[in-house]
Design a protein around this motif. Structure first.
Motif, PDB file in Angstrom:
ATOM      1  N   MET A   1      21.682  -8.815   1.523  1.00  0.00           N
ATOM      2  CA  MET A   1      21.008  -9.215   2.647  1.00  0.00           C
ATOM      3  C   MET A   1      19.942 -10.545   2.580  1.00  0.00           C
ATOM      4  N   ILE A   2      19.488 -10.498   0.853  1.00  0.00           N
ATOM      5  CA  ILE A   2      18.625 -11.464   0.534  1.00  0.00           C
ATOM      6  C   ILE A   2      19.389 -12.544   0.672  1.00  0.00           C
TER       7      ILE A   2
ATOM      8  N   ILE B   1       9.255  -5.067  -3.028  1.00  0.00           N
ATOM      9  CA  ILE B   1       9.868  -6.269  -3.443  1.00  0.00           C
ATOM     10  C   ILE B   1      11.126  -6.325  -2.545  1.00  0.00           C
ATOM     11  N   LEU B   2      12.069  -5.659  -2.193  1.00  0.00           N
ATOM     12  CA  LEU B   2      12.792  -6.059  -1.044  1.00  0.00           C
ATOM     13  C   LEU B   2      12.019  -6.058   0.378  1.00  0.00           C
ATOM     14  N   PRO B   3      11.299  -5.414   1.192  1.00  0.00           N
ATOM     15  CA  PRO B   3      10.144  -5.284   1.965  1.00  0.00           C
ATOM     16  C   PRO B   3       9.517  -6.703   2.007  1.00  0.00           C
TER      17      PRO B   3
ATOM     18  N   VAL C   1      16.905  -9.625  -8.851  1.00  0.00           N
ATOM     19  CA  VAL C   1      16.642  -8.533  -7.126  1.00  0.00           C
ATOM     20  C   VAL C   1      17.229  -9.570  -6.168  1.00  0.00           C
TER      21      VAL C   1
ATOM     22  N   TYR D   1      21.069  -8.271  -3.504  1.00  0.00           N
ATOM     23  CA  TYR D   1      21.569  -7.446  -2.348  1.00  0.00           C
ATOM     24  C   TYR D   1      22.142  -8.655  -1.271  1.00  0.00           C
TER      25      TYR D   1
ATOM     26  N   ARG E   1       6.243  -2.909  -7.358  1.00  0.00           N
ATOM     27  CA  ARG E   1       7.376  -3.575  -7.741  1.00  0.00           C
ATOM     28  C   ARG E   1       8.444  -3.270  -6.804  1.00  0.00           C
ATOM     29  N   SER E   2       8.156  -2.102  -5.891  1.00  0.00           N
ATOM     30  CA  SER E   2       8.423  -0.928  -4.949  1.00  0.00           C
ATOM     31  C   SER E   2       8.802  -2.171  -3.869  1.00  0.00           C
TER      32      SER E   2
ATOM     33  N   ALA F   1       0.993  -1.120  -0.080  1.00  0.00           N
ATOM     34  CA  ALA F   1      -0.474   0.063  -0.320  1.00  0.00           C
ATOM     35  C   ALA F   1       0.888   0.818   0.218  1.00  0.00           C
ATOM     36  N   LYS F   2       2.501   1.835  -0.029  1.00  0.00           N
ATOM     37  CA  LYS F   2       2.920   2.605   0.197  1.00  0.00           C
ATOM     38  C   LYS F   2       3.533   2.915  -0.819  1.00  0.00           C
ATOM     39  N   TYR F   3       3.173   2.249  -1.972  1.00  0.00           N
ATOM     40  CA  TYR F   3       3.843   2.524  -3.357  1.00  0.00           C
ATOM     41  C   TYR F   3       2.788   1.812  -4.260  1.00  0.00           C
TER      42      TYR F   3
ATOM     43  N   PHE G   1      12.012  -9.788   2.819  1.00  0.00           N
ATOM     44  CA  PHE G   1      12.767 -10.188   4.368  1.00  0.00           C
ATOM     45  C   PHE G   1      11.683 -10.577   4.780  1.00  0.00           C
TER      46      PHE G   1
END
Ligand SMILES: Cc1cc2nc3c(=O)[nH]c(=O)nc-3n(C[C@H](O)[C@H](O)[C@H](O)COP(=O)(O)O)c2cc1C
Ligand code: SF4
Ligand code: FES
Lengths: 179, 428, 752
Positions: A91-92, A49-51, A85, A89, A46-47, A40-42, A54
């Protein structure tokens, strides 16, 4: 004036590879709700994707094929997009890691303040080399780049927790205290 | 670790030592959100931008670009939505100031963002925080909820017709995502590759809409600028760069920490030797990297007895630059060959791989360092490394390539002994 | 667009060039060589290889000429010590982790990195460290991959995304460990192999051609693809009488398709040299007997006598003549003359699935070329699925939308992949496309269309609006399966939508490489379908002369039709259902073994060139027919030369007037047939279509879900059946346990 992002809709790739041979992962309503909050933030799904990666990682240990397929379907992208993607990163995780991921900062400030000794101590204590995981899958030991604790060097991060101004004694305390 | 203000009234660090400094009540009780009120009753977006221009505030992320000017580039008439994105990726080795600002005073950042969002008519804004700073994201989320509850976020803020949202966003371990265009790629859910400039983000940034990317410290400076007025703020610093600056100090000093100094603080030697408590264990100072890993390394004799002024011009004159203000202090025990090897490994690890010189160059350089380290050094290696750096510098797609070559170039030039020692076969 | 001019100085010389032109293009055009890897015309800019550096006055550092657009007064230097050092430096970087295994690399000899190194490489190799290693692997039955050779120019990922819209191959990892690949290392896509084509190095390789020959050992022959109606230009690489590979590399060929090919064009060629090819003429002396090999003379004489008898006994119309839309114009033309002038029968047609006769008879606007499509402003696609059936057209549509900002109006009962590019998607009920055509032609039909096709009237209005507000080209494409009357209406749409600032162009989407040519040669002018012909078999039709074969679709439910004939002659490459019923089988030459022309769906008449001598005793179809004609007493007088036949075509076929092989020589500037553009009254046809539509059921079942990639491309046909890899694709392209060796090992008994 609304403060909600203007929705930009994109029709995702219309077919997923057949040869993956797995069903997409499923999650509890709570987790789904958490994911929805991020989406809902974006204005563009696709934005998130990182959250979302995690979260999938937290729930499944790492991005396994069902997790990847879930993300691809949820974000309307191809699995290849998830892969490109995820592998960018550090951390993924696309491979399993220990329950506790000990990440020793090895960059300059920590280095000159004794990061080497920290790694050494952990390595001895756990009986694994850097990059390895204990047989019981409890610990993975890694060396990582600057974590912004230069003023409190040396340090390591276990999963998301910072442990700073480390000494052999403190390391023992921290590791022994882990559930 | 110390958090100290030296040589000026505390500004950015005004509240950090207060109890519950991160709660909205403490923030408000200590002058918080007054600037926002002042803006909302009676200042036009242009007024705000003008104040920031007058303040001579320069970006604190590393590039030092005049903030007011950057805001001025945003096309007012564009029908597209505008975005303000806070760069909290803080990954430059030796830099940890943003971390403490967010940890101790999150509302200062929120207020700063709200004001810039107002100035740029941005409705949706993001705080891009490096993934490792997860606990800061949690702190920011709590603070944002507090603000929302207090009517400082969302629709019709403080009864005005200004509506605005701020969301946190997480990175996932990639230094390059601190570079503003790479940050935007990452925020769009792509690989964190930098983008071509022009178009600059101010014209076409997030989702191809006008976007301003500012560092945490830059944005947290905004409330004070509004409160005290641009001129007053500028006077705290120098004519070309106003206000105060946070310096992260690490390495062989007795008092590492975050220090707030006025821009143009007059003596770098005094700063290290007295303010930061001098060199650990009374050893000799050997080298300083004053602006985060990406700047020229300085010899002790470039600092000691040189009255180096701590601002953009001063440090350039002294042979380095402000960068992100990350002081890495090294004593006589440090081998600059090894410290440079360490940083080169960092840049190799963080190169995004997009362009040839940075991707292949850093990989090659690390291999040379390793070989030398294992005793395989050759007399021609110093020349080779300098030449490789020259083939990277100024030719890479984004500044990371330059950032990777400067430490090596300066180290070889300024500490030849540490290199040559290893480049002669069996000591001959 | 009025192009403003800008003055640029390059290396001291002053030039006037269009403002905003790309500097790298300008420099090259003016004869200043600029090295580059990642720059590729009409793909998103990358600027990552950093080879194309130049010095521009008043700019701080060296600039990448691929990202700079020229401005007035720009002063550029492309050659200097500084620039040369930088470029040599880049080349050195690219070679650092490159294995330098050119002697065993399939690309050796046509590798851009190799060539660049000849120009910009250093004499000594300064990189003496260990190289990063990645193992070779197969990404699919078609695509082999040696990641170590990659220079990360990302042309492959960009064509996969921008041309194909598939994003099947991407860059993974980071920094020096970036590798081009796919999730779990298996390539699920349409297997077009364009990533192989655009790869400047030996990283992505033709998996069907691994380690066969060195490129320079191949004779390169520029020819036209013999699969779909797009007519891609390709280069057949042959050695010792065998076609080894097909490419569209711009160093060999520069056609309408650039370096684009689809899975069939690129990998479908092995049928040519397949062992199952019919080797000699064969005669079945009595029904039910075996086919016995015979000499050409025997066979021809046998056919001549039997045809004579039957003509005498049952009349000339009792002989049916059938040609395949895969044959060259030359063969179809000679066949038509044979049918009309010698046999004198009314019963001739082609073995196409659909006919475009009515469309061409009412052609109200010129045909669109693929170039027109790329630069069109609005594209209307009625039915069909170009990504699967006319892949080049699919790519052009995608690029028109993505790079050219064109609007796509998609009318289809299936959400085909191109829906991703559609500005408007009219999701009609199955079989109701024609209702929408009526509505497009006349809003009076909106009610009917909404009712039958199940699309809102707003959408229909929006579609018309989108067309009538277009400035520039509007291209109307349609699947050839439309009814004859619907084709008439559609062919005249230009009169509805044409305007001062708007050009309407038409683009039919038939299935075969020479469907259009077959019409042009007059093979369909009797409006006779193969089904009708088959139904007459054994009744009014006693004998058939078939060049090519009936399709399974034709014979479905008509299995015995051919058996009812007194006499059946078939010219073919392979034995099949049609030859099974034949009394005489004659070995025909494939497109790779003869000269000729195909006419594609643009109306472009393009050359087919002989790459290898005919296999065994095979002969070009036209030659066989001409010989038979001679035997029957009519000499077409072509002295075994296709160009002579084509001269005949140029004289007799109005749309081909003035054409000659020399005129068609340059594949880069193809010649379009001048099809007659007419204004006709289609009100009657419209009425017929209306009644047909009214007869349709009211609420049809909508089809959701996009068909899998390859559902048409991977379907096994007579030709692709001969390519083992296609069988893997047809079976869902399963991922083998190991990708280290060719996935073919999965098929028992396949050796290569
Ligand atoms: C390789 C690279 C890394 C960077 N990392 C950061 C960072 O971690 N935080 C930051 O604020 N700016 C970083 N920057 C600078 C940003 O690109 C950008 O200049 C800055 O965020 C603009 O904000 P400012 O004007 O307030 O400084 C980086 C730049 C480069 C080239
Ligand atoms: S210099 Fe090139 S490879 Fe390095 S980070 Fe920038 S774009 Fe990526
Ligand atoms: S062609 Fe310009 S950077 Fe590659």
């Amino acid at each position: 004036m609304s403060s909600q992002p203007t929705q930009i809709t994109r029709i995702g790739p219309l077919s997923q590879p057949v040869s993956l041979g797995v069903e997409p992962a499923t999650f509890s309503p709570d987790v789904e709700a958490e994911i929805d909050r991020h989406l809902a933030k974006y204005p563009v799904a696709r934005s998130a994707i990182l959250p979302m990666m995690f979260i999938v990682q937290r729930e499944r240990g790492y991005l396994d094929p069902p997790g990847v397929l879930y993300l691809a379907n949820r974000l309307k992208v191809r699995v290849t997009d998830i892969w490109e993607v995820a592998t960018f990163y550090s951390m993924i995780y696309t491979k399993p890691v220990g329950k506790y991921h000990i990440q020793v900062c090895k960059t300059l400030s920590c280095k000159i303040m004794g990061a080497g000794k920290v790694t050494e101590h952990c390595s001895k204590k756990l009986g694994i080399k850097v990059g390895e995981t204990t047989p019981d899958g409890r610990f993975t030991l890694s060396e990582v780049e600057c974590l912004g604790s230069c003023g409190t060097a040396p340090m390591f991060q276990i999963n998301f927790d910072y442990h700073e101004n480390l000494t052999p004694e403190k390391i023992d305390q921290v590791l022994d205290a882990l559930p | 670790m110390r958090i100290e203000v030296i040589g000026c009234e505390p500004l950015q660090l005004r509240r950090v030592h207060l109890e519950n400094s991160r709660s909205i009540d403490v923030y408000r009780a200590n002058g918080g959100y007054e600037a926002l009120k002042k803006v909302l009753d009676g200042m036009s977006p242009d007024d705000v931008i003008n104040e920031v221009k007058k303040s001579a505030l320069r970006g604190r992320g590393g590039a030092g670009f005049p903030t007011g000017m950057k805001w001025g580039f945003v096309p007012k008439d564009s029908p597209k939505p505008k975005y303000v994105v806070c760069n909290a990726d803080e990954s430059e080795p030796g830099t940890f100031k943003d971390r403490y600002l967010m940890e101790r005073d999150p509302h200062m950042l929120i207020e700063g963002m709200l004001i810039s969002a107002y100035a740029l008519n941005a409705k949706t804004n993001y705080i891009y925080t490096r993934g490792e700073y997860r606990y800061l994201i949690d702190i920011m989320d709590v603070a944002l909820d507090e603000a929302r509850a207090a009517g400082l976020l969302g629709n019709n803020i403080l009864g005005s017709n200004f509506s605005c949202e701020i969301y946190t966003h997480t990175g996932a371990g990639a230094y390059i995502c601190g570079e503003e265009t790479a940050l935007l790629s990452s925020l769009e859910g792509l690989r964190g590759h930098p983008r071509m400039k022009p178009p600059f983000p101010a014209v076409s940034g997030l989702y191809a809409c006008p976007t301003v990317v500012n560092n945490v410290e830059t944005l947290t400076a905004v409330p004070d600028i509004i409160k005290m007025g641009g001129e007053a703020y500028q006077k705290l610093g120098t004519e070309k760069s106003g206000g105060t600056k946070l310096w992260s100090v690490s390495g062989h000093v007795n008092q590492p920490g975050v220090y707030e100094l006025p821009m143009g603080y007059d003596d770098m030697e005094k700063f290290i030797m007295e303010d930061c408590g001098g060199i650990l264990g009374g050893k000799q100072l050997k080298a300083v990297i004053p602006g985060g890993s990406s700047v020229y390394i300085m010899r002790a004799d470039q600092v000691v007895g040189k009255d180096v002024r701590m601002d953009y011009e001063g440090l350039v004159a002294a042979g380095s630059s402000v960068g992100s203000g990350g002081f890495i202090v090294m004593d006589e025990t440090v081998d600059v060959f090894e410290s440079t090897k360490n940083l080169t490994e960092f840049y190799k690890h963080e190169s995004c791989g997009w362009c040839t010189p940075c991707r292949e160059g850093t990989d090659w350089l690390v291999k040379v360092f390793k070989r030398i380290d294992q005793g395989g050094g050759r007399p021609e290696d110093a020349q080779l490394m300098l030449d490789l750096c020259d083939n990277i510098e100024g030719k890479s797609f984004c500044p990371l390539g330059d950032a990777a070559s400067w430490p090596i170039q300066s180290a070889i030039k300024r500490f030849p002994e540490d290199f040559l020692r290893r480049l002669t076969r069996n000591g001959d | 667009m009025a192009t403003e001019l800008a003055k640029v100085t390059i290396n001291g010389k002053l030039f006037e060039v269009p403002k905003g032109a790309r500097l790298i293009d300008v420099c090259r055009e003016k004869g200043f060589d600029i090295p580059s890897f990642c720059y590729y015309a009409d793909l998103a800019l990358q600027a990552s290889c950093r080879m194309c550096l130049v010095r521009i006055e008043k700019m701080p550092k060296l600039q990448t000429s691929c990202t700079i657009t020229v401005t007035d007064g720009m002063v550029v230097t492309t050659q200097s010590e500084e620039i040369e050092k930088a470029q040599r430096g880049m080349n050195e970087f690219l070679l650092a982790n490159h294995p330098l295994d050119c002697p065993v690399c399939d690309r050796g000899g046509e590798c851009e990195l190799q060539e660049m190194t000849f120009d910009w490489g250093g004499l000594e190799e300064r990189f003496t460290e260990e190289k990063n290693y990645y193992a070779e692997r197969y990404l699919s039955p078609m695509v082999a991959n040696d990641p170590q050779r990659c220079i990360l120019c990302k042309r492959c990922t960009r064509v996969c995304d921008e041309w194909m819209g598939e994003e099947a191959i991407e860059a993974g990892g980071r920094g020096a460990h970036t590798v081009i690949g796919t999730y779990l290392g298996w390539l699920d896509c349409s297997q077009c192999g364009n990533c192989i084509e655009v790869c400047p190095t030996g990283t992505l390789l033709d998996g069907t051609y691994r380690h066969q020959t060195r490129p320079w050992e191949l004779a390169q022959t520029i020819s036209t693809c013999n699969f779909c109606s797009d007519g891609c230009q390709m280069s057949l690489g042959s050695r010792s009488g065998e076609v080894r590979r097909v490419v569209a590399r711009d160093r060999y060929v520069n056609g309408i398709n650039g370096e684009f090919l689809c899975v069939k064009g690129r990998f479908g060629h092995p049928f040519v040299n397949h062992e199952d090819r019919i080797r000699t003429p064969m005669i079945r002396y009595k029904k039910g007997g075996k086919l016995i090999p015979a000499t050409w003379d025997e066979a021809i004489r046998h056919v001549a006598t039997r045809l004579d008898e039957i003509a005498d006994k049952h009349g000339r119309d009792s002989i049916g003549v059938v040609g395949s839309p895969r044959l060259t114009n030359e063969s179809l033309y000679v066949l038509r003359r044979f049918a009309t002038e010698l046999v004198g029968t009314q019963n001739y047609t082609t073995t196409d699935l659909h006919s475009l006769q009515s469309f061409f008879e009412n052609l109200g606007a010129p045909l669109a070329t693929h170039r027109d499509i790329r630069y069109a402003k609005t594209i209307v696609l009625l039915g069909g699925d170009p990504s699967e059936l006319q892949p080049l057209t699919g790519k052009q549509i995608r690029q028109a939308v993505r790079n050219g900002g064109a609007q796509l109006v998609l009318v289809n009962s299936v959400p085909i992949r191109l829906r991703e590019q559609a500005a408007l998607f009219l999701h009609v009920n199955p079989g109701t496309d024609e209702a929408v055509i009526l509505a497009l032609a006349d809003s009076a039909n909106d009610a009917l269309a909404t009712e039958k096709a199940g699309v809102e009237a707003e959408l229909l209005a929006a579609a018309r609006q989108m067309i009538t507000t277009t400035e520039g080209d509007v291209v109307v494409m349609f699947d050839a399966s439309l009814s004859a009357e619907a084709q008439e209406v559609l062919a005249q749409l230009a009169t509805v939508f044409g305007a001062e600032n708007r050009r309407v162009l038409l683009h039919p989407l038939p299935l075969f490489n020479n469907s259009v040519g077959a019409h042009d040669m007059g093979m369909t002018d009797r409006h006779l379908s193969p089904y009708q012909l088959l139904d007459m078999a054994g009744d009014t039709i006693r004998a058939m002369y078939v060049a090519g074969s009936f399709l399974p679709e034709h014979l479905e439910g008509r299995a015995e039709a051919l058996g009812r004939l007194d006499f059946l002659v078939v010219q073919e490459l392979f034995e099949n259902d049609t030859t099974a019923a034949a009394d005489v089988v004659l070995p025909a030459a494939s497109y790779a073994e003869q000269d000729g022309t195909f006419t594609n769906n643009d109306g472009l008449v393009q050359r087919v060139r002989q790459s290898i001598p005919p296999l065994h005793q095979a002969k070009p179809d036209w030659m066989i027919v001409a010989q038979l004609a001679k035997e029957l007493g009519m000499d077409f007088g072509y002295e075994a030369s296709a160009s002579a036949v084509f001269r005949g075509i140029a004289e007799r076929v109005q749309a081909y007037t003035g054409m000659r092989y020399p005129v068609l020589k340059d594949e880069t500037n193809p010649i379009q047939a001048r099809h007659n553009v007419v204004q006709t009254d289609v009100s009657e046809a419209a009425a017929t279509v209306r009644t047909a539509v009214e007869a349709l059921p009211d609420e049809g079942e909508k089809i959701f879900g996009t068909p899998d990639v390859g559902q048409e491309l991977f379907r096994i046909g007579t030709l692709t059946d001969k390519v083992p890899q296609f069988h893997l694709l047809a079976n869902g392209n399963p991922r083998p346990e190991t990708t280290a060796i060719s996935p073919l090992y999965q098929i028992a008994g396949v050796s290569r």
